[in-house]
Design a protein around this motif. Structure first.
Motif, PDB file in Angstrom:
ATOM      1  N   ARG A   1     -11.049  -9.011   1.547  1.00 24.48           N
ATOM      2  CA  ARG A   1      -9.652  -7.762   1.685  1.00 24.48           C
ATOM      3  C   ARG A   1     -10.105  -6.933   2.386  1.00 24.48           C
ATOM      4  O   ARG A   1      -9.252  -6.206   3.375  1.00 24.48           O
TER       5      ARG A   1
ATOM      6  N   VAL B   1      -8.342  -5.302   5.665  1.00 30.06           N
ATOM      7  CA  VAL B   1      -7.832  -3.764   5.840  1.00 30.06           C
ATOM      8  C   VAL B   1      -8.420  -3.282   7.480  1.00 30.06           C
ATOM      9  O   VAL B   1      -7.631  -2.999   7.916  1.00 30.06           O
ATOM     10  N   TYR B   2      -9.078  -4.243   8.195  1.00 27.85           N
ATOM     11  CA  TYR B   2      -9.896  -4.027   9.404  1.00 27.85           C
ATOM     12  C   TYR B   2      -7.948  -3.766  10.690  1.00 27.85           C
ATOM     13  O   TYR B   2      -7.677  -2.787  10.829  1.00 27.85           O
TER      14      TYR B   2
ATOM     15  N   LEU C   1      -7.298   3.057   3.777  1.00 37.13           N
ATOM     16  CA  LEU C   1      -7.644   2.344   3.930  1.00 37.13           C
ATOM     17  C   LEU C   1      -9.272   2.322   3.971  1.00 37.13           C
ATOM     18  O   LEU C   1      -9.797   1.845   4.108  1.00 37.13           O
TER      19      LEU C   1
ATOM     20  N   ILE D   1       1.310  -0.920   0.386  1.00 40.80           N
ATOM     21  CA  ILE D   1       0.207   0.006   0.172  1.00 40.80           C
ATOM     22  C   ILE D   1       1.041   0.960   0.346  1.00 40.80           C
ATOM     23  O   ILE D   1       0.631   2.541   0.015  1.00 40.80           O
TER      24      ILE D   1
ATOM     25  N   ALA E   1      -3.743   1.854  -2.541  1.00 43.17           N
ATOM     26  CA  ALA E   1      -4.751   0.421  -1.375  1.00 43.17           C
ATOM     27  C   ALA E   1      -4.897   0.519  -2.361  1.00 43.17           C
ATOM     28  O   ALA E   1      -5.765  -0.949  -2.177  1.00 43.17           O
TER      29      ALA E   1
ATOM     30  N   LEU F   1     -11.260   2.080   1.282  1.00 42.34           N
ATOM     31  CA  LEU F   1     -11.362   0.964   1.376  1.00 42.34           C
ATOM     32  C   LEU F   1     -12.457   0.641   1.477  1.00 42.34           C
ATOM     33  O   LEU F   1     -13.724  -0.065   1.394  1.00 42.34           O
TER      34      LEU F   1
ATOM     35  N   GLN G   1     -18.790  -3.937   6.263  1.00 39.02           N
ATOM     36  CA  GLN G   1     -17.667  -2.582   6.344  1.00 39.02           C
ATOM     37  C   GLN G   1     -17.513  -1.296   7.375  1.00 39.02           C
ATOM     38  O   GLN G   1     -16.857  -1.499   8.161  1.00 39.02           O
TER      39      GLN G   1
ATOM     40  N   GLN H   1      -4.873   7.242   8.040  1.00 39.19           N
ATOM     41  CA  GLN H   1      -4.847   6.269   7.038  1.00 39.19           C
ATOM     42  C   GLN H   1      -5.902   5.501   5.998  1.00 39.19           C
ATOM     43  O   GLN H   1      -6.662   5.224   5.552  1.00 39.19           O
TER      44      GLN H   1
END
Length: 205
Positions: free
Chosen positions: A66, A70-71, A119, A35, A40, A122, A130, A116
């Protein structure tokens, strides 16, 4: 969802076998490096598994998809953020008036997202589980509790949702890129919005 582990609240244990912990750390380090090098958007679990030297099944079993990876990538910073607003020094942490803590929380939340941003973008593009699971749930409960203290007449649950909707990665990126707003301007305006809406709630009832 495939076994996704939503981001836990600070203090919850995460027991792992030593080999599983090593594989997890290796996968996270590879994904973070990818990343940093390319952004990302092109993160691929297949490529992460290949570069990390683990089977693709290991990645999917550990992270689900994915979104689960990411988490995991945002987990460390999120835990520090949660520690700060749960038990850190005021005004972000306990000890300051609720209205001051709301402003401090919104400022820190924008900082958190920008740190971030790729991320979080995403996550915003993912499904509802999510976007509104994990960190969002923790942020919402905390913010709603502060709103209820600062403005007892307000619908704290709804107002927390409304304010958090303004503090998402997609909108922040749009405001920066298309509106020409600075990071600091976004924070100031969000805090002003919270103060204005709560004052209106108190005066209107």
């Amino acid at each position: 969802m495939c076994g996704r582990r939503l981001l836990p609240v600070v203090g919850q244990p995460q027991p792992e076998r030593a080999d599983a912990a090593r594989n997890r750390q290796k996968i996270i380090e590879v994904a973070a490096r990818m990343i940093a090098e390319r952004g990302a958007d092109d993160l691929s679990l297949d490529e992460v598994a290949r570069v990390a030297g683990v089977g693709i099944g290991t990645v999917y079993r550990r992270f689900g998809d994915r979104g689960g990876l990411v988490y995991a990538l945002i987990d460390e910073q999120e835990r520090r953020f949660q520690t700060a607003f749960f038990s850190g020094p005021p005004p972000l942490g306990p000890g300051a008036p609720a209205a001051e803590r709301i402003t401090a929380f919104l400022y820190a939340l924008v900082d958190r997202i920008v740190s971030q941003q790729g991320l979080f973008l995403l996550l915003d593009k993912g499904d509802k589980a999510q976007r509104f699971g994990g960190p969002y749930q923790v942020h919402h409960v905390h913010l709603a509790g502060l709103i209820a203290q600062a403005c007892p007449r307000a619908d704290a649950t709804y107002l927390a949702d409304a304010l958090l909707a303004q503090a998402n990665a997609c909108l922040i990126a749009f405001q920066q890129e298309q509106r020409g707003m600075t990071h600091e301007q976004i924070k100031v305006r969000l805090a002003w919005l919270a103060e204005t809406v709560m004052r209106g709630q108190e005066q209107g009832r």
